[in-house]
Design a protein around this motif. Structure first.
Motif, mmCIF file in Angstrom:
data_model
loop_
_atom_site.group_PDB
_atom_site.id
_atom_site.type_symbol
_atom_site.label_atom_id
_atom_site.label_comp_id
_atom_site.label_asym_id
_atom_site.label_seq_id
_atom_site.Cartn_x
_atom_site.Cartn_y
_atom_site.Cartn_z
ATOM 1 N N MET A 69 0.836 -1.209 0.000
ATOM 2 C CA MET A 69 0.000 0.000 0.000
ATOM 3 C C MET A 69 0.872 1.261 0.000
ATOM 4 N N ILE A 70 1.921 1.259 0.827
ATOM 5 C CA ILE A 70 2.833 2.412 0.884
ATOM 6 C C ILE A 70 3.518 2.598 -0.461
ATOM 7 N N ASN A 71 3.942 1.503 -1.070
ATOM 8 C CA ASN A 71 4.596 1.574 -2.373
ATOM 9 C C ASN A 71 3.639 2.110 -3.438
ATOM 10 N N TYR A 72 2.402 1.664 -3.386
ATOM 11 C CA TYR A 72 1.391 2.133 -4.338
ATOM 12 C C TYR A 72 1.166 3.638 -4.179
ATOM 13 N N MET A 73 1.054 4.092 -2.922
ATOM 14 C CA MET A 73 0.859 5.528 -2.681
ATOM 15 C C MET A 73 2.111 6.321 -3.052
ATOM 16 N N GLY A 74 3.284 5.760 -2.733
ATOM 17 C CA GLY A 74 4.532 6.456 -3.050
ATOM 18 C C GLY A 74 4.729 6.659 -4.536
ATOM 19 N N THR A 75 4.405 5.631 -5.319
ATOM 20 C CA THR A 75 4.544 5.776 -6.770
ATOM 21 C C THR A 75 3.471 6.703 -7.343
ATOM 22 N N ARG A 80 9.018 8.036 -10.176
ATOM 23 C CA ARG A 80 9.655 6.751 -9.884
ATOM 24 C C ARG A 80 11.057 6.928 -9.297
ATOM 25 N N THR A 81 11.837 7.825 -9.871
ATOM 26 C CA THR A 81 13.206 8.040 -9.392
ATOM 27 C C THR A 81 13.209 8.613 -7.981
ATOM 28 N N THR A 82 12.359 9.617 -7.740
ATOM 29 C CA THR A 82 12.291 10.224 -6.411
ATOM 30 C C THR A 82 11.862 9.199 -5.371
ATOM 31 N N TRP A 83 10.858 8.386 -5.706
ATOM 32 C CA TRP A 83 10.381 7.376 -4.764
ATOM 33 C C TRP A 83 11.461 6.345 -4.466
ATOM 34 N N GLN A 84 12.293 6.012 -5.450
ATOM 35 C CA GLN A 84 13.380 5.066 -5.189
ATOM 36 C C GLN A 84 14.431 5.670 -4.254
ATOM 37 N N TYR A 85 14.739 6.952 -4.446
ATOM 38 C CA TYR A 85 15.672 7.619 -3.527
ATOM 39 C C TYR A 85 15.114 7.674 -2.116
ATOM 40 N N ILE A 86 13.834 7.958 -1.993
ATOM 41 C CA ILE A 86 13.204 8.011 -0.669
ATOM 42 C C ILE A 86 13.291 6.647 0.008
ATOM 43 N N SER A 133 15.873 -8.893 -8.714
ATOM 44 C CA SER A 133 16.162 -8.142 -9.938
ATOM 45 C C SER A 133 16.516 -9.073 -11.097
ATOM 46 N N LYS A 134 17.117 -10.221 -10.807
ATOM 47 C CA LYS A 134 17.403 -11.197 -11.860
ATOM 48 C C LYS A 134 16.110 -11.827 -12.389
ATOM 49 N N MET A 135 15.150 -12.063 -11.487
ATOM 50 C CA MET A 135 13.896 -12.699 -11.886
ATOM 51 C C MET A 135 12.934 -11.733 -12.569
ATOM 52 N N THR A 136 13.054 -10.444 -12.255
ATOM 53 C CA THR A 136 12.128 -9.468 -12.849
ATOM 54 C C THR A 136 12.905 -8.462 -13.694
ATOM 55 N N ASN A 137 13.327 -7.359 -13.075
ATOM 56 C CA ASN A 137 14.135 -6.361 -13.779
ATOM 57 C C ASN A 137 14.953 -5.567 -12.769
ATOM 58 N N ARG A 138 15.859 -4.746 -13.277
ATOM 59 C CA ARG A 138 16.783 -4.019 -12.398
ATOM 60 C C ARG A 138 16.082 -3.020 -11.491
ATOM 61 N N SER A 139 14.915 -2.533 -11.905
ATOM 62 C CA SER A 139 14.229 -1.534 -11.088
ATOM 63 C C SER A 139 13.653 -2.129 -9.802
ATOM 64 N N ALA A 140 13.665 -3.456 -9.657
ATOM 65 C CA ALA A 140 13.148 -4.095 -8.442
ATOM 66 C C ALA A 140 14.175 -4.102 -7.314
ATOM 67 N N TRP A 141 15.411 -3.719 -7.607
ATOM 68 C CA TRP A 141 16.484 -3.796 -6.613
ATOM 69 C C TRP A 141 16.192 -2.943 -5.380
ATOM 70 N N ILE A 142 15.933 -1.650 -5.571
ATOM 71 C CA ILE A 142 15.750 -0.739 -4.432
ATOM 72 C C ILE A 142 14.469 -1.038 -3.653
ATOM 73 N N PRO A 143 13.308 -1.255 -4.294
ATOM 74 C CA PRO A 143 12.124 -1.602 -3.497
ATOM 75 C C PRO A 143 12.304 -2.883 -2.677
ATOM 76 N N THR A 144 12.983 -3.863 -3.241
ATOM 77 C CA THR A 144 13.228 -5.106 -2.501
ATOM 78 C C THR A 144 14.151 -4.849 -1.322
ATOM 79 N N LEU A 145 15.193 -4.068 -1.544
ATOM 80 C CA LEU A 145 16.112 -3.713 -0.466
ATOM 81 C C LEU A 145 15.366 -2.972 0.639
#
Length: 197
Positions: A69-75, A80-86, A133-145
Motif C-alpha cells: 500500500m505504501i509503495n502504491y501511494m509512493g509511486t 519513480r526516481t524520487t520514490w526510489q531515492y526516498i 532483480s534477476k527474476m524481474t528487472n533491475r528496477s526491483a532492486w531498491i524496493p526489494t532492499l
C-alpha cells in the motif's frame, strides 16, 4: 490480485513461517540442551514452535501488504526516481537505527547483537534484491532492499525490546524467511496466466 492468488500466497507463507520457526526453535533448543520428558513433551514443543511460526508469518504478511500500500501511494505521489531515492534513504535510516542509534543514542540495544543482526539483515537483503532483480528487472532492486531492510526492522521492534538473543533469533529468522519468500514470489503470483485453447 484475485482471491485465489491471495490464498495461495497466504497458505504458502504460513508454511514457510512454520517450517522456519520449527527449524530455528529446534536448533536453539538443541544447543541449549533442553530436556523433554517423553513423546507428549516433544509433540507439545513442536506444536508451540509451529504455532509461533504461523503467527510470525501472519505478522509478516501484514507488513507485506502494508508495504504494498505504501509503495502504491509512493509511486502515485512521487516520480519513480524520487520514490526510489526516498526508499533508499529510509532503508539506510532504519539500518542505522538498528546498528547504532539504539545502542549509542537510545541506550536500548545490545551493541554486538544489534550489529550482527544489522549486518546479517543487510547481507540477506542484498542477496534477495539480487535474485529479485534477476527474476524481474533491475528496477526491483531498491524496493526489494527497502522492504527487506526497513519493513523487517519495523516488524522486529517488539522482539528487540525483549533483549534476549535467542528470542530474537527465533522470531527474526522465520520473519526474514517469510518476507524474502513473499517478495520473491510476488511477480509469479501476479503474473497473468496464459489461457490455452
Amino acid at each position: 490480485m484475485n482471491l485465489k492468488n491471495w490464498l495461495f500466497l497466504f497458505w504458502t507463507t504460513l508454511v514457510v513461517g512454520a517450517i522456519g520457526s520449527l527449524v530455528v526453535g529446534l536448533l536453539l533448543q538443541w544447543t541449549n540442551t533442553m530436556e523433554l520428558n517423553g513423546t507428549a513433551d516433544l509433540l507439545v514443543n513442536v506444536g508451540i514452535l509451529l504455532g509461533v511460526g504461523i503467527m510470525v508469518s501472519v505478522y509478516s504478511q501484514m507488513g507485506f501488504f502494508a508495504y504494498m500500500m505504501i509503495n502504491y501511494m509512493g509511486t502515485g505521489v512521487f516520480s519513480r526516481t524520487t520514490w526510489q531515492y526516498i526508499q533508499l534513504i529510509l532503508a539506510a535510516l532504519a539500518l542505522l537505527e538498528l546498528l547504532f542509534f539504539r545502542t549509542f543514542v537510545g541506550r536500548e540495544g545490545k551493541g554486538t547483537s544489534d550489529l550482527v543482526l544489522g549486518i546479517l539483515l543487510l547481507l540477506i537483503a542484498c542477496v534477495v534484491a539480487y535474485f529479485k532483480s534477476k527474476m524481474t528487472n533491475r528496477s526491483a532492486w531498491i524496493p526489494t532492499l527497502f522492504f527487506m531492510i526497513a519493513v523487517t526492522i519495523v516488524e522486529t521492534v517488539g522482539v528487540l525490546k525483549i533483549g534476549v538473543d535467542q528470542a530474537t533469533a527465533w522470531i527474526v529468522a522465520p520473519l526474514i524467511a517469510c518476507n524474502a519468500y513473499q517478495i520473491l514470489i510476488l511477480h509469479r503470483v501476479l503474473k497473468p496466466r496464459t489461457q490455452t485453447a
